[in-house]
Design an enzyme around this catalytic site. Sequence first.
Site, PDB file in Angstrom:
ATOM      1  N   LEU A  61       0.881  -1.160   0.000  1.00  9.24           N
ATOM      2  CA  LEU A  61       0.000   0.000   0.000  1.00  9.24           C
ATOM      3  C   LEU A  61       0.916   1.206   0.000  1.00  9.24           C
ATOM      4  O   LEU A  61       1.881   1.247   0.776  1.00  9.24           O
ATOM      5  CB  LEU A  61      -0.901   0.024   1.236  1.00  9.24           C
ATOM      6  CG  LEU A  61      -1.967  -1.070   1.359  1.00  9.24           C
ATOM      7  CD1 LEU A  61      -2.727  -0.918   2.673  1.00  9.24           C
ATOM      8  CD2 LEU A  61      -2.930  -1.039   0.184  1.00  9.24           C
ATOM      9  N   ASP A  62       0.660   2.191  -0.858  1.00  4.80           N
ATOM     10  CA  ASP A  62       1.588   3.308  -0.942  1.00  4.80           C
ATOM     11  C   ASP A  62       1.532   4.159   0.327  1.00  4.80           C
ATOM     12  O   ASP A  62       0.697   3.956   1.208  1.00  4.80           O
ATOM     13  CB  ASP A  62       1.377   4.135  -2.212  1.00  4.80           C
ATOM     14  CG  ASP A  62       0.027   4.812  -2.281  1.00  4.80           C
ATOM     15  OD1 ASP A  62      -0.438   5.316  -1.242  1.00  4.80           O
ATOM     16  OD2 ASP A  62      -0.568   4.848  -3.374  1.00  4.80           O
ATOM     17  N   LEU A  63       2.424   5.134   0.415  1.00  4.87           N
ATOM     18  CA  LEU A  63       2.650   5.885   1.643  1.00  4.87           C
ATOM     19  C   LEU A  63       1.372   6.432   2.266  1.00  4.87           C
ATOM     20  O   LEU A  63       1.138   6.297   3.468  1.00  4.87           O
ATOM     21  CB  LEU A  63       3.629   7.045   1.359  1.00  4.87           C
ATOM     22  CG  LEU A  63       3.974   7.952   2.534  1.00  4.87           C
ATOM     23  CD1 LEU A  63       4.768   7.202   3.590  1.00  4.87           C
ATOM     24  CD2 LEU A  63       4.751   9.183   2.055  1.00  4.87           C
TER      25      LEU A  63
END
Length: 251
Positions: free
Chosen positions: A102-104
């Site tokens: 999951l991105d930042l």
Amino acid sequence: MRLEKYIATAGIASRRAAKRAIHEGRVTVNGTPVFVPGHPIDTNADCVAFEGKRVTSTAERLYVMLHKPAGYVTTRRDERGRPTVMDLVQDISENIYPVGRLDLETEGLLLLTNDGDFAYRLTHPSHEIPKTYLVWVDGVPSEKAVRQLREGVTIPSGKTAQATVSRLGVRADTDGTGSQFKVIIHEGKKRQVRLMFKAVGHRVVRLKRIQVGELRLGNLPPGQHRLLTPTEIACLRGTGRRGFKPRLPNT
């Protein structure tokens, strides 16, 4: 056994990460670097080391669900010193790693495990595991834009597959007008949901994954984690291609 599978089975890294480490020369067999994934090893006789540490098999398999908050990187460690999801599971002594990414700034359901085959099944595109997201965007996408999202749009990594896209509501406040959607995809293209909405002219302002296969995030608080139940593990193992049927009609 193939070298990358042995590393994954030992709970050191996913198969994909193990292949990358092999290409980069960070894996040795009997003291000699091996640069080609697929290298066969004798699990009873060969000595395998990952980044200088000997790889040994692990008997206990762990399956963890984390409610990832925004602001954490989905990696074991970050060269830029940013907080990682591993900071949130420090009470687990076993060597686990994230399943996919999951991105930042994306929140929600993230799985961690030391079972390489389990991680491979959930992340490899051929298994088409459905992932469900809540998406908040700027503006109000037209019905034409929603149809495009359902049928597939072109993003930098290629055209997306059919997806389920349901409009949940519209809000208007001091920040302007925005919309909320539920989106179900079965691919794992980088930043896929954000790029899908960008392709139809709308910026994602918040993104939260709430379900993987039949496993739901539920009321697990942000930053908290728990072990999966045997039933949940079995259910995830049985989730796959036949279970995903995109809904294309307007909803």
